[in-house]
Write a protein that holds these residues in place. Structure first.
Motif, PDB file in Angstrom:
ATOM      1  N   VAL A 182       3.731  -5.641  -5.372  1.00  0.00           N
ATOM      2  CA  VAL A 182       5.040  -4.985  -5.358  1.00  0.00           C
ATOM      3  C   VAL A 182       5.894  -5.532  -4.220  1.00  0.00           C
ATOM      4  N   LYS A 183       5.295  -5.714  -3.054  1.00  0.00           N
ATOM      5  CA  LYS A 183       6.035  -6.257  -1.915  1.00  0.00           C
ATOM      6  C   LYS A 183       6.552  -7.659  -2.227  1.00  0.00           C
ATOM      7  N   GLU A 184       5.710  -8.493  -2.817  1.00  0.00           N
ATOM      8  CA  GLU A 184       6.138  -9.847  -3.175  1.00  0.00           C
ATOM      9  C   GLU A 184       7.297  -9.804  -4.169  1.00  0.00           C
ATOM     10  N   GLU A 185       7.225  -8.889  -5.124  1.00  0.00           N
ATOM     11  CA  GLU A 185       8.304  -8.769  -6.111  1.00  0.00           C
ATOM     12  C   GLU A 185       9.603  -8.327  -5.443  1.00  0.00           C
ATOM     13  N   PHE A 186       9.519  -7.369  -4.531  1.00  0.00           N
ATOM     14  CA  PHE A 186      10.717  -6.909  -3.822  1.00  0.00           C
ATOM     15  C   PHE A 186      11.324  -8.038  -2.993  1.00  0.00           C
ATOM     16  N   MET A 187      10.469  -8.871  -2.392  1.00  0.00           N
ATOM     17  CA  MET A 187      10.967  -9.993  -1.597  1.00  0.00           C
ATOM     18  C   MET A 187      11.642 -11.029  -2.491  1.00  0.00           C
ATOM     19  N   GLU A 188      11.053 -11.293  -3.662  1.00  0.00           N
ATOM     20  CA  GLU A 188      11.649 -12.254  -4.594  1.00  0.00           C
ATOM     21  C   GLU A 188      13.007 -11.777  -5.084  1.00  0.00           C
ATOM     22  N   LYS A 189      13.160 -10.461  -5.230  1.00  0.00           N
ATOM     23  CA  LYS A 189      14.441  -9.903  -5.666  1.00  0.00           C
ATOM     24  C   LYS A 189      15.464  -9.851  -4.531  1.00  0.00           C
ATOM     25  N   GLY A 190      15.037 -10.166  -3.316  1.00  0.00           N
ATOM     26  CA  GLY A 190      15.941 -10.113  -2.172  1.00  0.00           C
ATOM     27  C   GLY A 190      16.185  -8.707  -1.661  1.00  0.00           C
ATOM     28  N   MET A 191      15.321  -7.764  -2.040  1.00  0.00           N
ATOM     29  CA  MET A 191      15.492  -6.378  -1.606  1.00  0.00           C
ATOM     30  C   MET A 191      15.103  -6.185  -0.144  1.00  0.00           C
ATOM     31  N   LEU A 192      14.172  -7.010   0.341  1.00  0.00           N
ATOM     32  CA  LEU A 192      13.713  -6.858   1.717  1.00  0.00           C
ATOM     33  C   LEU A 192      13.101  -8.159   2.209  1.00  0.00           C
ATOM     34  N   ASP A 193      13.008  -8.275   3.544  1.00  0.00           N
ATOM     35  CA  ASP A 193      12.321  -9.397   4.173  1.00  0.00           C
ATOM     36  C   ASP A 193      10.843  -9.052   4.343  1.00  0.00           C
ATOM     37  N   TYR A 194      10.088 -10.048   4.754  1.00  0.00           N
ATOM     38  CA  TYR A 194       8.644  -9.844   4.912  1.00  0.00           C
ATOM     39  C   TYR A 194       8.347  -8.732   5.912  1.00  0.00           C
ATOM     40  N   ASP A 195       9.103  -8.683   7.020  1.00  0.00           N
ATOM     41  CA  ASP A 195       8.852  -7.698   8.075  1.00  0.00           C
ATOM     42  C   ASP A 195       9.442  -6.330   7.771  1.00  0.00           C
ATOM     43  N   ASP A 196      10.146  -6.203   6.641  1.00  0.00           N
ATOM     44  CA  ASP A 196      10.758  -4.916   6.294  1.00  0.00           C
ATOM     45  C   ASP A 196       9.773  -3.971   5.615  1.00  0.00           C
ATOM     46  N   MET A 197       8.607  -4.485   5.248  1.00  0.00           N
ATOM     47  CA  MET A 197       7.612  -3.654   4.559  1.00  0.00           C
ATOM     48  C   MET A 197       6.220  -4.084   5.017  1.00  0.00           C
ATOM     49  N   ILE A 198       5.538  -3.200   5.718  1.00  0.00           N
ATOM     50  CA  ILE A 198       4.194  -3.479   6.233  1.00  0.00           C
ATOM     51  C   ILE A 198       3.202  -2.589   5.499  1.00  0.00           C
ATOM     52  N   ILE A 199       2.185  -3.217   4.911  1.00  0.00           N
ATOM     53  CA  ILE A 199       1.169  -2.480   4.152  1.00  0.00           C
ATOM     54  C   ILE A 199      -0.144  -2.529   4.925  1.00  0.00           C
ATOM     55  N   MET A 200      -0.699  -1.372   5.219  1.00  0.00           N
ATOM     56  CA  MET A 200      -1.968  -1.277   5.941  1.00  0.00           C
ATOM     57  C   MET A 200      -2.928  -0.420   5.127  1.00  0.00           C
ATOM     58  N   GLY A 201      -4.179  -0.850   5.058  1.00  0.00           N
ATOM     59  CA  GLY A 201      -5.167  -0.119   4.275  1.00  0.00           C
ATOM     60  C   GLY A 201      -6.301   0.432   5.114  1.00  0.00           C
ATOM     61  N   ASN A 202      -6.813   1.580   4.695  1.00  0.00           N
ATOM     62  CA  ASN A 202      -7.982   2.195   5.336  1.00  0.00           C
ATOM     63  C   ASN A 202      -7.761   2.399   6.831  1.00  0.00           C
ATOM     64  N   VAL A 203      -6.727   3.116   7.170  1.00  0.00           N
ATOM     65  CA  VAL A 203      -6.335   3.339   8.564  1.00  0.00           C
ATOM     66  C   VAL A 203      -6.860   4.697   9.022  1.00  0.00           C
ATOM     67  N   PHE A 204      -7.480   4.700  10.199  1.00  0.00           N
ATOM     68  CA  PHE A 204      -7.936   5.948  10.801  1.00  0.00           C
ATOM     69  C   PHE A 204      -6.995   6.317  11.941  1.00  0.00           C
ATOM     70  N   ILE A 205      -6.594   7.580  11.991  1.00  0.00           N
ATOM     71  CA  ILE A 205      -5.683   8.040  13.037  1.00  0.00           C
ATOM     72  C   ILE A 205      -6.289   9.251  13.734  1.00  0.00           C
ATOM     73  N   PRO A 206      -5.985   9.426  15.034  1.00  0.00           N
ATOM     74  CA  PRO A 206      -6.449  10.640  15.725  1.00  0.00           C
ATOM     75  C   PRO A 206      -5.797  11.866  15.110  1.00  0.00           C
ATOM     76  N   HIS A 207      -6.584  12.897  14.969  1.00  0.00           N
ATOM     77  CA  HIS A 207      -6.078  14.163  14.443  1.00  0.00           C
ATOM     78  C   HIS A 207      -6.356  15.237  15.474  1.00  0.00           C
ATOM     79  N   ALA A 208      -5.289  15.838  16.028  1.00  0.00           N
ATOM     80  CA  ALA A 208      -5.450  16.863  17.060  1.00  0.00           C
ATOM     81  C   ALA A 208      -5.482  18.242  16.423  1.00  0.00           C
ATOM     82  N   THR A 209      -6.173  19.150  17.107  1.00  0.00           N
ATOM     83  CA  THR A 209      -6.258  20.523  16.608  1.00  0.00           C
ATOM     84  C   THR A 209      -5.017  21.328  16.952  1.00  0.00           C
ATOM     85  N   ASN A 210      -4.137  20.771  17.803  1.00  0.00           N
ATOM     86  CA  ASN A 210      -2.888  21.457  18.122  1.00  0.00           C
ATOM     87  C   ASN A 210      -1.830  20.417  18.458  1.00  0.00           C
TER      88      ASN A 210
END
Length: 333
Positions: free
Chosen positions: A118-146
């Motif tokens: 999808v990102k490649e298609e959007f770039m080919e259409k000129g909708m965005l540059d490479y740095d305008d859309m970052i895709i990250m998979g399987n990301v772990f984030i800290p989760h605070a209880t408050n």
């Protein structure tokens, strides 16, 4: 007679003087000897004190040297143990990072591949540059209880999309069968007893998600046709899971002083739909802040295209800073 007496007196006087002088000399000699003995004793004591001090100094020096040797040995052992610990820790972290990179099920892999297309298609259409859309998979984030970010735990994000128009996290559910999303005892009506058996005592309005499909592990064809398997996934609804994870990411980014106005969660049912695999949603609360549920690749691409065409609210440097932070806390270079 008088002369003899005088001589006797003189002799006695001389004798007394002699005895007195002798006694005086003897006393002086005795005093001298006492002083000599005293000086000798003092000298002997001083020599003993010097010898004792020297012995103590030598002993202390030996003890200090021995102590220093033991400390040096202990320090070397501690350094060796620390190096061994750090090596083991590095090996363990590398192993964990390896698992974090590749621990994905089939649905997550297919979704990540599709998002890249999808990102490649959007770039080919000129909708965005490479740095305008970052895709990250399987990301772990800290989760605070408050909200003060204390009592850290962690939450996992299947797919994170950083765009200049918004931040989106996708929870992928690759479930085969008939998915009844957000069903409650109220909407299940006379079949509400099924939810009671699966989830125990829940309220009439509590929404849950279950999957119904034909049995595939029975012995006969007739049993396969006549038997159903009903599966629950977790104790709650995936919508709540998505909202909580999106909220955790929002609070974490702001806690790290990165600009984050909102994190939009998306619930994506990615299993291809046909007559045996369908999605039915019973969700009633579908406000703007609630995660949309998407059931096809075309629908997902259309949603992202709609979001990409909105006005930017983040700069490229904002997206880069977010990406670097998330990579750093996941220890993945």
């Amino acid at each position: 007679m008088v002369i003899t007496l005088s001589i006797l007196v003189v002799v006695l006087a001389v004798l007394c003087i002699f005895l007195y002088k002798r006694q005086k000399d003897a006393k002086a000699l005795h005093q001298k000897q006492l002083k000599k003995i005293k000086r000798e004793k003092i000298t002997e004591i001083e020599e003993m004190q010097l010898q004792t001090a020297a012995t103590l100094e030598i002993t202390e020096e030996k003890l200090l040297q021995e102590k220093n040797r033991e400390l040096a040995k202990a320090a070397e052992e501690q350094v060796a143990l620390r190096q061994l610990f750090e090596e083991k820790l590095l090996q363990k972290n590398n192993y964990i990072n390896h698992l974090l990179r590749y621990k994905r099920d089939k649905g997550e892999i297919l979704t990540h591949t599709f998002l890249s297309m999808v990102k490649e298609e959007f770039m080919e259409k000129g909708m965005l540059d490479y740095d305008d859309m970052i895709i990250m998979g399987n990301v772990f984030i800290p989760h605070a209880t408050n909200v003060t970010m204390e009592g850290f735990n962690s939450r996992q994000i299947d797919h994170l999309i950083l765009m200049r128009t918004g931040i989106f996290m996708i929870e992928t559910k690759y479930w085969a069968g008939d998915v009844l999303h957000g069903i409650s005892k109220r909407t299940a009506k006379e079949f509400s007893f099924i939810l009671d058996k699966l989830f125990g005592d829940i309220k009439d309005a509590d929404e849950r998600t279950i999957v119904v499909k034909g049995m595939s592990d029975t012995d006969s064809a007739s049993e396969k046709e006549n038997a159903l398997k009903i599966t629950r996934y977790g104790d709650g609804n995936p919508d709540q899971q998505v909202k909580k994870t999106a909220g955790s990411l929002y609070h974490f980014l702001n806690h790290e002083n990165l600009p984050c106005l909102w994190v939009q969660g998306i619930l994506y049912f990615g299993y291809p739909q046909d007559q045996n695999n369908r999605l039915t949603s019973f969700v009633t609360n579908t406000g703007d802040r609630n995660p949309p549920f998407i059931s096809s690749q075309e629908e997902l691409k259309g949603y992202l295209e709609q979001q990409a065409n909105k006005e930017p609210i983040y700069s490229k440097s904002d997206l880069k800073a977010m990406k670097e932070l998330l990579l750093r806390i996941n220890e993945i270079s």
